[in-house]
Structure formats: C-alpha cells, structure tokens
Design a protein around this motif. Structure first.
Motif, short mmCIF file in Angstrom:
data_model
loop_
_atom_site.label_atom_id
_atom_site.label_comp_id
_atom_site.label_asym_id
_atom_site.label_seq_id
_atom_site.Cartn_x
_atom_site.Cartn_y
_atom_site.Cartn_z
N PHE A 1 -18.53 -2.48 6.57
CA PHE A 1 -17.43 -1.62 7.01
C PHE A 1 -17.91 -0.88 8.25
N THR A 2 -17.23 -1.06 9.37
CA THR A 2 -17.68 -0.51 10.65
C THR A 2 -16.63 0.42 11.26
N ILE A 3 -16.96 0.94 12.42
CA ILE A 3 -16.02 1.79 13.14
C ILE A 3 -14.85 1.00 13.70
N PHE A 4 -14.88 -0.32 13.56
CA PHE A 4 -13.77 -1.16 14.04
C PHE A 4 -12.84 -1.56 12.90
N ASP A 5 -13.06 -0.99 11.72
CA ASP A 5 -12.23 -1.22 10.54
C ASP A 5 -11.63 0.12 10.11
N ASP A 6 -10.49 0.06 9.46
CA ASP A 6 -9.86 1.27 8.95
C ASP A 6 -9.15 0.93 7.64
N VAL A 7 -9.58 1.56 6.56
CA VAL A 7 -8.97 1.31 5.25
C VAL A 7 -8.60 2.65 4.63
N SER A 8 -7.39 2.73 4.13
CA SER A 8 -6.92 3.91 3.40
C SER A 8 -6.52 3.47 2.01
N ALA A 9 -6.49 4.42 1.10
CA ALA A 9 -6.11 4.11 -0.27
C ALA A 9 -5.17 5.17 -0.80
N ARG A 10 -4.38 4.75 -1.75
CA ARG A 10 -3.47 5.65 -2.45
C ARG A 10 -3.59 5.31 -3.93
N VAL A 11 -3.66 6.32 -4.78
CA VAL A 11 -3.78 6.10 -6.21
C VAL A 11 -2.67 6.86 -6.93
N LYS A 12 -1.97 6.15 -7.78
CA LYS A 12 -0.90 6.75 -8.58
C LYS A 12 -0.93 6.11 -9.96
N ASP A 13 -1.25 6.91 -10.96
CA ASP A 13 -1.33 6.44 -12.35
C ASP A 13 -2.27 5.25 -12.50
N GLY A 14 -3.38 5.27 -11.79
CA GLY A 14 -4.38 4.21 -11.89
C GLY A 14 -4.07 2.98 -11.06
N VAL A 15 -2.95 2.98 -10.35
CA VAL A 15 -2.59 1.87 -9.48
C VAL A 15 -3.08 2.22 -8.07
N VAL A 16 -3.99 1.39 -7.56
CA VAL A 16 -4.58 1.63 -6.24
C VAL A 16 -3.91 0.72 -5.22
N THR A 17 -3.46 1.32 -4.12
CA THR A 17 -2.90 0.56 -3.02
C THR A 17 -3.79 0.75 -1.81
N LEU A 18 -4.34 -0.34 -1.32
CA LEU A 18 -5.19 -0.32 -0.12
C LEU A 18 -4.36 -0.75 1.08
N THR A 19 -4.50 -0.01 2.18
CA THR A 19 -3.84 -0.37 3.43
C THR A 19 -4.85 -0.24 4.55
#
Length: 175
Positions: free
Chosen positions: A45-63
């Motif tokens: 994972f470098t400075i040229f990548d960007d990952v965010s996450a959201r968690v709701k009731d144990g459901v993880v969404t990666l964007t």
C-alpha cells in the motif's frame, strides 16, 4: 502526531457506529480500526493508492483506488479475515495502466515530499498525503495538519500539466 494522523488516512471519511458487529462484542468502531490497520500495514500500500472503509453492523464496504489488481485482492483478503467482519463489499477500483499517469504521480509526489514544508509528512512507513492519478486527473487524499498545507500541496500539484487537480486532503478538525 504525524504517525497517528497517517493511520487516519483510511478512516478519514469513515462513519462508524458503536453498534455490536458480532456475538463476541466487537463494535463497528473496533472493526473499523482493525480494517484501517490492515490496510495501512499492507506492505504494498503506497502513496499512490487510496482506500477508505465504512462499517455498519459488521458489514464492511471498501472504496478507493489502487495501482495494481493484486493490491485490491490482497486488501480484500486481509480485511475479510478480521474478526467481526460479517460481510465485505469490495468497491475498490484498479487504476488503468498508463506511463503518463505514472510519470505524473511520481513527479507530483517527489515535488510535494521534497518541499521542506512537507518533510514531516514523509516520515514513517505510510506518508499521509496520497497522490491518485487517473487519466491525467490528479486527486490528493489523506490528512494534513493545517489548511495552509492543503493549499500548498494543491499549488505544487498544479504545476505539472494535469488535466485537473482535486484536493480531498483533510485536516484533523475535519475527520
């Protein structure tokens, strides 16, 4: 402080509630913190990548966006192994292969991190300013200490004939 701030890059735009995520009592916030660690500690994972996450009731969404398909797969696998993740939605996209985009991202990153105002951001394993380039369009993401740093990073990034520069850098007050 910068090390703590860089750990927040993944969590900068995240929403987590203290809802119980699983039967052993992990909250969404605890799961989110573990997701953040898993992504930030991924060795590719470098400075040229960007990952965010959201968690709701144990459901993880990666964007977000990564530079190589294997990164997307590896991050998904790492996050899927975290206790408390009941379901994983992987919406990470892979940036297209482009020599021009590669050159643009390297030139912008070098200019930002060689500037004395940003030396403190370059410390540590995962610097907090990320440079995402897609089809000649630049997006700066991550966390900076002050509004003046955000404006200076944008000023530096606009020197390289990109089609556009979008500044999504956040300050600690905005997280």
């Amino acid at each position: 402080m910068n090390r703590n701030v860089s750990a927040l890059v993944v969590g900068a735009l995240l929403l987590a509630s203290p809802v119980m995520a699983d039967s052993i009592g992990k909250t969404d916030l605890q799961v989110l913190n573990e997701v953040s660690k898993a992504v930030n500690r991924y060795e590719y994972f470098t400075i040229f990548d960007d990952v965010s996450a959201r968690v709701k009731d144990g459901v993880v969404t990666l964007t977000g966006k990564v530079t190589m398909p294997y990164k997307r797969s590896a991050i998904e696998k790492r996050v899927g192994k975290i206790d408390g993740v009941r379901q994983l939605n992987d919406k990470i996209t892979v940036l297209p292969v482009s020599q021009w985009d590669d050159e643009l991202r390297y030139r912008i990153a070098q200019s930002i991190y060689r500037d004395p105002n940003f030396w403190n951001y370059a410390m540590g394993v995962n610097p907090s300013i990320h440079v995402i380039v897609e089809h000649g369009r630049v997006t700066l993401t991550g966390v900076v200490n002050a509004e003046v740093d955000r404006m200076l990073a944008t000023s530096i990034a606009t020197r390289f004939n990109a089609f556009s520069v979008t500044n999504n850098l956040k300050t600690p007050a905005e997280i």
